[in-house]
Design a protein around this motif. Sequence first.
Motif, PDB file in Angstrom:
ATOM      1  N   ALA A   1       0.834  -1.208   0.000  1.00 46.10           N
ATOM      2  CA  ALA A   1       0.000   0.000   0.000  1.00 46.10           C
ATOM      3  C   ALA A   1       0.867   1.256   0.000  1.00 46.10           C
ATOM      4  O   ALA A   1       0.567   2.231  -0.702  1.00 46.10           O
ATOM      5  CB  ALA A   1      -0.934  -0.004   1.210  1.00 46.10           C
ATOM      6  N   ASP A   2       1.944   1.253   0.767  1.00 47.21           N
ATOM      7  CA  ASP A   2       2.839   2.411   0.793  1.00 47.21           C
ATOM      8  C   ASP A   2       3.480   2.630  -0.574  1.00 47.21           C
ATOM      9  O   ASP A   2       3.611   3.767  -1.026  1.00 47.21           O
ATOM     10  CB  ASP A   2       3.921   2.213   1.861  1.00 47.21           C
ATOM     11  CG  ASP A   2       4.791   3.442   2.006  1.00 47.21           C
ATOM     12  OD1 ASP A   2       4.331   4.408   2.644  1.00 47.21           O
ATOM     13  OD2 ASP A   2       5.907   3.450   1.449  1.00 47.21           O
TER      14      ASP A   2
ATOM     15  N   ARG B   1       2.194   1.816  -3.445  1.00 45.96           N
ATOM     16  CA  ARG B   1       1.169   2.349  -4.351  1.00 45.96           C
ATOM     17  C   ARG B   1       0.928   3.825  -4.090  1.00 45.96           C
ATOM     18  O   ARG B   1       0.638   4.584  -5.012  1.00 45.96           O
ATOM     19  CB  ARG B   1      -0.132   1.575  -4.179  1.00 45.96           C
ATOM     20  CG  ARG B   1      -0.089   0.242  -4.850  1.00 45.96           C
ATOM     21  CD  ARG B   1      -1.470  -0.364  -4.995  1.00 45.96           C
ATOM     22  NE  ARG B   1      -1.352  -1.588  -5.748  1.00 45.96           N
ATOM     23  CZ  ARG B   1      -1.751  -2.769  -5.307  1.00 45.96           C
ATOM     24  NH1 ARG B   1      -2.344  -2.875  -4.147  1.00 45.96           N
ATOM     25  NH2 ARG B   1      -1.586  -3.841  -6.039  1.00 45.96           N
ATOM     26  N   ASP B   2       1.020   4.241  -2.829  1.00 47.04           N
ATOM     27  CA  ASP B   2       0.802   5.648  -2.483  1.00 47.04           C
ATOM     28  C   ASP B   2       1.967   6.541  -2.890  1.00 47.04           C
ATOM     29  O   ASP B   2       1.795   7.738  -3.087  1.00 47.04           O
ATOM     30  CB  ASP B   2       0.550   5.792  -0.983  1.00 47.04           C
ATOM     31  CG  ASP B   2      -0.787   5.219  -0.550  1.00 47.04           C
ATOM     32  OD1 ASP B   2      -1.658   5.013  -1.428  1.00 47.04           O
ATOM     33  OD2 ASP B   2      -0.957   4.974   0.655  1.00 47.04           O
ATOM     34  N   HIS B   3       3.159   5.986  -2.979  1.00 48.74           N
ATOM     35  CA  HIS B   3       4.358   6.753  -3.330  1.00 48.74           C
ATOM     36  C   HIS B   3       4.970   6.139  -4.585  1.00 48.74           C
ATOM     37  O   HIS B   3       5.864   5.310  -4.514  1.00 48.74           O
ATOM     38  CB  HIS B   3       5.361   6.732  -2.168  1.00 48.74           C
ATOM     39  CG  HIS B   3       4.804   7.305  -0.911  1.00 48.74           C
ATOM     40  ND1 HIS B   3       4.225   6.529   0.070  1.00 48.74           N
ATOM     41  CD2 HIS B   3       4.707   8.584  -0.500  1.00 48.74           C
ATOM     42  CE1 HIS B   3       3.813   7.301   1.049  1.00 48.74           C
ATOM     43  NE2 HIS B   3       4.083   8.555   0.732  1.00 48.74           N
ATOM     44  N   ARG B   4       4.486   6.585  -5.707  1.00 48.28           N
ATOM     45  CA  ARG B   4       4.897   6.026  -6.998  1.00 48.28           C
ATOM     46  C   ARG B   4       6.271   6.538  -7.416  1.00 48.28           C
ATOM     47  O   ARG B   4       6.680   7.635  -7.059  1.00 48.28           O
ATOM     48  CB  ARG B   4       3.861   6.353  -8.054  1.00 48.28           C
ATOM     49  CG  ARG B   4       2.522   5.704  -7.727  1.00 48.28           C
ATOM     50  CD  ARG B   4       1.514   5.943  -8.823  1.00 48.28           C
ATOM     51  NE  ARG B   4       0.249   5.342  -8.496  1.00 48.28           N
ATOM     52  CZ  ARG B   4      -0.114   4.123  -8.882  1.00 48.28           C
ATOM     53  NH1 ARG B   4       0.696   3.403  -9.606  1.00 48.28           N
ATOM     54  NH2 ARG B   4      -1.291   3.639  -8.549  1.00 48.28           N
TER      55      ARG B   4
END
Length: 183
Positions: free
Chosen positions: A12-13, A15-18
């Motif tokens: 999830a992290d 995905r949040d920080h591409r």
Amino acid sequence: MEPHEAVDAVIADMRDHRITGDGSGLFTATRHTGLLCHLAARMAADAEYQLAPNIAGIPPAEALGQTTGHLRRAIAHYTQALAPLVTLAQPGGQTTLHKQLDAIDQHSHLRVHLDDAGQDLAAARACLGAPRRPTTPSTSAAVPVPATAVRAPLMTTPPTESLLFDVPPPPTPVERLLHLADQ
């Protein structure tokens, strides 16, 4: 935190920080690599702990070991992605036509490594299976590793909705020629 929750939190992290093909993408990739290293160390420690007698509540050592192997491969792909990221993050790195053409190859290499890392993370999560309830030591049994944990061939294209990274695909040969003609 349960092992499957830890893997889900890292995914999830990510995905949040591409990751982008610039200096901030280099920083983000380095940060992701650190998260993966900590996660792999934790899974390896949990696997060792699981081998002790009378331990319950965490996945079997085999599943944790296979998860650690997939995480190790994801770390290796991130490490290989650093070289194209460093090249793309150079100030004034795309000032000439020759450097712009080289950047196309760098984006392609970056995309391949990050996609492979995403596949390895999905395989790591699949090894842990669905969340389990803690079991008593007398009823604990080995959980079979799902067939989806086997690494997919490198040449497959993952579905676009599950991509972890925001790196644009390299231009097609026709787009390259049009860009060169425009120059």
